[in-house]
Design a protein around this motif. Structure first.
Motif, PDB file in Angstrom:
ATOM      1  N   LEU A 359      15.948 -17.532  61.583  1.00 40.60           N
ATOM      2  CA  LEU A 359      16.410 -18.499  60.589  1.00 40.60           C
ATOM      3  C   LEU A 359      17.362 -17.860  59.597  1.00 40.60           C
ATOM      4  N   ALA A 360      17.312 -16.538  59.455  1.00 41.37           N
ATOM      5  CA  ALA A 360      18.319 -15.849  58.639  1.00 41.37           C
ATOM      6  C   ALA A 360      19.691 -15.981  59.289  1.00 41.37           C
ATOM      7  N   ALA A 361      19.728 -15.908  60.620  1.00 44.97           N
ATOM      8  CA  ALA A 361      20.996 -16.097  61.330  1.00 44.97           C
ATOM      9  C   ALA A 361      21.493 -17.527  61.174  1.00 44.97           C
ATOM     10  N   VAL A 362      20.563 -18.481  61.177  1.00 42.67           N
ATOM     11  CA  VAL A 362      20.945 -19.875  60.954  1.00 42.67           C
ATOM     12  C   VAL A 362      21.552 -20.030  59.561  1.00 42.67           C
ATOM     13  N   THR A 363      20.904 -19.442  58.562  1.00 39.21           N
ATOM     14  CA  THR A 363      21.396 -19.521  57.184  1.00 39.21           C
ATOM     15  C   THR A 363      22.779 -18.897  57.053  1.00 39.21           C
ATOM     16  N   ALA A 364      22.965 -17.729  57.665  1.00 37.24           N
ATOM     17  CA  ALA A 364      24.260 -17.050  57.601  1.00 37.24           C
ATOM     18  C   ALA A 364      25.319 -17.769  58.415  1.00 37.24           C
ATOM     19  N   GLY A 365      24.902 -18.489  59.445  1.00 33.34           N
ATOM     20  CA  GLY A 365      25.856 -19.117  60.348  1.00 33.34           C
ATOM     21  C   GLY A 365      26.389 -20.453  59.903  1.00 33.34           C
ATOM     22  N   TRP A 366      25.874 -20.984  58.802  1.00 33.46           N
ATOM     23  CA  TRP A 366      26.349 -22.288  58.344  1.00 33.46           C
ATOM     24  C   TRP A 366      27.779 -22.256  57.831  1.00 33.46           C
ATOM     25  N   THR A 367      28.222 -21.127  57.321  1.00 33.24           N
ATOM     26  CA  THR A 367      29.553 -21.051  56.722  1.00 33.24           C
ATOM     27  C   THR A 367      30.042 -19.608  56.738  1.00 33.24           C
ATOM     28  N   ARG A 368      31.354 -19.430  56.633  1.00 34.11           N
ATOM     29  CA  ARG A 368      31.940 -18.101  56.504  1.00 34.11           C
ATOM     30  C   ARG A 368      32.187 -17.723  55.041  1.00 34.11           C
ATOM     31  N   SER A 369      31.786 -18.560  54.144  1.00 30.64           N
ATOM     32  CA  SER A 369      32.094 -18.355  52.734  1.00 30.64           C
ATOM     33  C   SER A 369      31.402 -17.118  52.179  1.00 30.64           C
ATOM     34  N   ARG A 370      32.181 -16.264  51.492  1.00 32.23           N
ATOM     35  CA  ARG A 370      31.588 -15.126  50.795  1.00 32.23           C
ATOM     36  C   ARG A 370      30.660 -15.599  49.685  1.00 32.23           C
ATOM     37  N   ALA A 371      31.077 -16.676  49.018  1.00 30.89           N
ATOM     38  CA  ALA A 371      30.283 -17.178  47.905  1.00 30.89           C
ATOM     39  C   ALA A 371      28.893 -17.601  48.374  1.00 30.89           C
ATOM     40  N   TRP A 372      28.825 -18.256  49.528  1.00 30.22           N
ATOM     41  CA  TRP A 372      27.531 -18.693  50.074  1.00 30.22           C
ATOM     42  C   TRP A 372      26.651 -17.494  50.389  1.00 30.22           C
ATOM     43  N   LEU A 373      27.208 -16.533  51.104  1.00 33.89           N
ATOM     44  CA  LEU A 373      26.420 -15.359  51.473  1.00 33.89           C
ATOM     45  C   LEU A 373      25.973 -14.598  50.224  1.00 33.89           C
ATOM     46  N   GLY A 374      26.877 -14.450  49.267  1.00 34.76           N
ATOM     47  CA  GLY A 374      26.521 -13.745  48.041  1.00 34.76           C
ATOM     48  C   GLY A 374      25.446 -14.462  47.257  1.00 34.76           C
ATOM     49  N   ALA A 375      25.520 -15.794  47.204  1.00 33.20           N
ATOM     50  CA  ALA A 375      24.517 -16.561  46.473  1.00 33.20           C
ATOM     51  C   ALA A 375      23.138 -16.415  47.111  1.00 33.20           C
ATOM     52  N   VAL A 376      23.097 -16.423  48.436  1.00 32.84           N
ATOM     53  CA  VAL A 376      21.813 -16.261  49.128  1.00 32.84           C
ATOM     54  C   VAL A 376      21.241 -14.870  48.863  1.00 32.84           C
ATOM     55  N   VAL A 377      22.100 -13.850  48.879  1.00 32.86           N
ATOM     56  CA  VAL A 377      21.638 -12.479  48.619  1.00 32.86           C
ATOM     57  C   VAL A 377      21.080 -12.363  47.204  1.00 32.86           C
ATOM     58  N   VAL A 378      21.807 -12.888  46.222  1.00 33.61           N
ATOM     59  CA  VAL A 378      21.347 -12.810  44.828  1.00 33.61           C
ATOM     60  C   VAL A 378      20.020 -13.547  44.661  1.00 33.61           C
ATOM     61  N   ALA A 379      19.915 -14.741  45.245  1.00 30.76           N
ATOM     62  CA  ALA A 379      18.661 -15.504  45.154  1.00 30.76           C
ATOM     63  C   ALA A 379      17.519 -14.760  45.823  1.00 30.76           C
ATOM     64  N   SER A 380      17.805 -14.096  46.935  1.00 32.03           N
ATOM     65  CA  SER A 380      16.766 -13.361  47.651  1.00 32.03           C
ATOM     66  C   SER A 380      16.277 -12.161  46.847  1.00 32.03           C
ATOM     67  N   VAL A 381      17.194 -11.425  46.216  1.00 34.92           N
ATOM     68  CA  VAL A 381      16.789 -10.286  45.391  1.00 34.92           C
ATOM     69  C   VAL A 381      15.960 -10.762  44.203  1.00 34.92           C
ATOM     70  N   ALA A 382      16.363 -11.883  43.603  1.00 37.28           N
ATOM     71  CA  ALA A 382      15.548 -12.461  42.531  1.00 37.28           C
ATOM     72  C   ALA A 382      14.165 -12.836  43.064  1.00 37.28           C
TER      73      ALA A 382
END
Length: 402
Positions: A359-382
């Motif tokens: 499901l991490a691959a599904v989450t990453a595969g929804w878009t190529r946006s850097r902003a999306w990937l960065g937002a998920v990383v920041v939320a995950s670290v929080a």
């Protein structure tokens, strides 16, 4: 906004594009574990004295002794008893038979060679297994998920990144079995995708001795066979080998409860032991989810549960998940269904979801946006900070388990 996920992942982590894939994977994993180590160190300073550690324990004590790590340490030191402890009411009490033997056996074998002891070796074994899992996950997504990678070239590294920073990912560096199980699950799926059925059987048997998650692999084997048959590529010899693999998967899922019964002489001793962790509640499929939903939200609980399950089904059945290949696709659905059938929902569910890594691959595969990937990383670290502070940290006399 449309740069590849590979470039986005490397840019965010300052990884040279010329590095080989395995170096990029290990760098991502090492950086993520460094962040988690920092969180654990900060929280350890606020840890009160408890059953397992002194106040403000050292890093090694904090990651090697807290919560279930203490049970694994008992197995490492003394093995399993041939009788189950029973309380005054005749009910089986909490005991080490609830925990599987492969991880403490590995630590004990290394200790026999090095003499470094549990506090050093147990977290180290977990950390190394997590690194191995990251490497295998990258290869699995790159090969079995080729259809998804064709659309998102950086998907393998992005998947490793999201798994490595998942809210419960600090468990990959503590004396728990998640990293070992993650390695074995990913390896089994990769071997199955490459049609190495004999090696897959060995890995699944080892999985059955590491955590109670081998049974969903039987559904993956069945779906793999169905897909091969539909594509017209399933010869009689391979069908027989898949049949043997299916039997091995079912046996791997049942061997530990059977061994508990044989050694202790208590019928369904493993399940009686599990009931001790449920406050004496009987181990039955599905019902605990309905009960917990009612406890949390009253009469509306079951309806909210249906909505949650429908959302999970939509996540598993969406086209991005289907492009990951039949093995990862089937594991996502089978494992989530297994959690609903076999697990009493609680705070440990965050940890259990780490094994639903496709499901991490599904989450990453929804878009190529850097902003999306960065937002998920920041939320995950929080989320990691929340997980360690709220669950790993114990405020005596009791707390919610991680």
């Amino acid at each position: 906004m449309t740069t590849s996920l590979a470039a986005a992942s490397r840019a965010r982590l300052a990884l040279p594009a010329t590095w080989p894939w395995w170096a990029q994977v290990l760098a991502v994993y090492a950086l993520a574990r460094g962040v988690s180590a920092g969180i654990l160190l900060v929280v350890a300073r606020a840890q009160e004295a408890n059953l397992w550690t002194d106040a403000a324990p050292s890093y090694t004590a904090y990651v090697a002794r807290m919560w279930d790590a203490s049970w694994y340490e008992q197995i490492y030191a003394s093995g399993y008893p041939d009788t189950l402890p029973v309380g005054a009411d005749g009910a089986v009490q909490q005991n080490v038979w609830a925990f599987f033997p492969l991880f403490p056996a590995l630590v004990r074998a290394l200790d026999a060679v090095t003499g470094l002891g549990w506090d050093v070796l147990a977290p180290t074994v977990a950390l190394v297994c997590g690194a191995g899992a990251a490497l295998v996950i990258h290869r699995l997504v790159a090969t079995a998920g080729a259809a998804a990678v064709a659309r998102r070239p950086g998907l393998p590294l992005a998947t490793v990144l999201l798994v490595s920073v998942f809210p419960s990912s600090p468990v990959l560096q503590v004396a728990y079995t998640e990293s070992l199980a993650l390695l074995l699950v990913a390896a089994a799926l990769l071997l199955l995708a490459r049609r190495r059925y004999g090696w897959a059987a060995l890995v699944i048997v080892l999985l059955g001795l590491s955590r109670a998650v081998a049974l969903p692999m039987a559904a993956v084997v069945v779906w793999h066979g169905v897909v091969r048959w539909r594509r017209g590529g399933l010869a009689a010899a391979d069908a027989a080998r898949l049949g043997a693999l299916l039997v091995a998967s079912l046996a791997a899922g049942l061997v530990w409860p059977w061994l508990c019964t044989v050694v202790t002489g208590v019928h369904q001793g493993y399940f009686r032991t599990q009931e001790a962790w449920r406050g004496g509640a009987e181990v039955v499929p599905f019902v605990p989810w309905v009960d917990v939903s009612r406890w949390l939200a009253g009469d509306a609980g079951p309806w909210l549960l249906v909505l949650v399950l429908l959302a999970a089904a939509a996540l598993v059945l969406n086209p991005v998940a289907a492009r990951l290949g039949p093995e990862m696709h089937a594991w996502s659905g089978a494992y989530l269904a297994y959690l609903v059938a076999a697990v009493q929902p609680g705070t440990s569910l965050v940890r259990f979801l780490l094994l639903a890594f496709p499901l991490a691959a599904v989450t990453a595969g929804w878009t190529r946006s850097r902003a999306w990937l960065g937002a998920v990383v920041v939320a995950s670290v929080a989320g990691q900070a929340w997980w360690v502070w709220s669950l790993w940290r114990l405020v005596p006399p009791s707390g919610w388990p991680p």
